[in-house]
Design an enzyme around this catalytic site. Structure first.
Site, mmCIF file in Angstrom:
data_model
loop_
_atom_site.group_PDB
_atom_site.id
_atom_site.type_symbol
_atom_site.label_atom_id
_atom_site.label_comp_id
_atom_site.label_asym_id
_atom_site.label_seq_id
_atom_site.Cartn_x
_atom_site.Cartn_y
_atom_site.Cartn_z
ATOM 1 C CD GLU A 126 -2.720 1.359 0.313
ATOM 2 O OE1 GLU A 126 -2.409 1.481 -0.657
ATOM 3 O OE2 GLU A 126 -3.997 1.382 0.622
ATOM 4 C CG ASP A 127 -0.831 4.831 -1.853
ATOM 5 O OD1 ASP A 127 -1.377 4.068 -0.907
ATOM 6 O OD2 ASP A 127 -1.155 5.582 -2.502
ATOM 7 C CG ASP A 130 -4.638 9.165 4.925
ATOM 8 O OD1 ASP A 130 -3.833 10.284 5.176
ATOM 9 O OD2 ASP A 130 -4.821 8.897 3.685
ATOM 10 C CG PHE A 179 -3.496 16.561 0.635
ATOM 11 C CD1 PHE A 179 -4.496 15.982 0.909
ATOM 12 C CD2 PHE A 179 -3.119 16.540 -0.550
ATOM 13 C CE1 PHE A 179 -5.228 15.442 -0.200
ATOM 14 C CE2 PHE A 179 -3.598 15.969 -1.669
ATOM 15 C CZ PHE A 179 -4.926 15.374 -1.618
ATOM 16 N NE ARG A 192 -3.991 8.854 -10.073
ATOM 17 C CZ ARG A 192 -4.240 8.254 -8.755
ATOM 18 N NH1 ARG A 192 -3.131 7.754 -7.928
ATOM 19 N NH2 ARG A 192 -5.467 8.301 -8.575
#
Length: 216
Positions: A126-127, A130, A179, A192
């Site tokens: 997973e990147d 949060d 963010f 991206r």
């Protein structure tokens, strides 16, 4: 690159980026011209991401090595990290999965039955985490199919009071509650193609705000 960003990680920790980390000026790196006014700082340079990813791969192989590994990717933003990690880990990419954020349920992309995970050694890639809720749901789904081993590798984990406390087995960087975009992480499908992990500027947020946000 500032000293706090270079903080060394041992086998049981990740690289921790402090809340005071200012990032680096854009003119020190190669940044696409069309994003020049949309970014505040380069937060994690691409070269550092790749170096840390290689170390994560070594940690994964040290922990899971000697076994055939099946890799699962969660959410499409993780494809770059997953591809780079698997370049270092000698493994077979099995299938992609994503989270349906409108319902909070897991939606499987592709035709494979999850029962094929039974008895397998699973690496979930997973990147960013949060809050941790999506990963806990996904882990629960995978565990229902009786894999032999399940471990999770994440590039980024946010340090936020909204976290439910979940921690992956392998983490590249622990970052402040900012963010961030780039390295396949997007803002309304933009950024991206940016190699570095960066902090978006207010100009960038306004420029790429979605129509739904504008109407709201």
């Amino acid at each position: 690159i500032s000293s706090s960003l270079r903080e060394a990680a041992n086998e049981d920790t990740c690289v921790t980026i402090s809340d005071e980390e200012p990032g680096d000026d854009l003119d020190l790196f190669c940044v696409p011209n069309h994003y020049a006014k949309d970014l505040e700082k380069v937060f994690i340079p691409h070269g550092l991401i790749l170096d840390r990813t290689e170390k994560l791969a070594r940690d994964v192989m040290g922990d899971m090595g000697g076994h055939h590994i099946v890799a699962l990717r969660v959410l499409k933003a993780g494809y770059t990290f997953c591809a780079d990690l698997l370049d270092y880990v000698k493994t077979r990419f099995f299938k992609s999965y994503c989270n349906d954020q409108s319902t909070g349920a897991i939606k499987v992309l592709g035709g494979d039955n999850l029962s094929t995970l039974a008895g397998k050694n699973i690496l979930i890639v997973e990147d960013i985490i949060d809050f941790g809720k999506t990963m806990q749901i996904f882990l629960s789904l995978v565990q229902q199919h009786n894999p032999k081993m399940v471990e999770v590798a994440n590039l980024l984990v946010k340090r936020t009071p909204r976290s439910i406390g979940y921690q992956p087995d392998f983490v590249g960087f622990e970052i402040p509650d900012k963010f961030v975009i780039g390295y396949a992480l997007d803002y309304n499908e933009y950024f991206r193609d940016l190699n570095h992990v960066c902090v978006i500027s207010e100009t960038g947020k306004a420029k790429y705000k979605s129509e739904a946000e504008s109407l709201g």
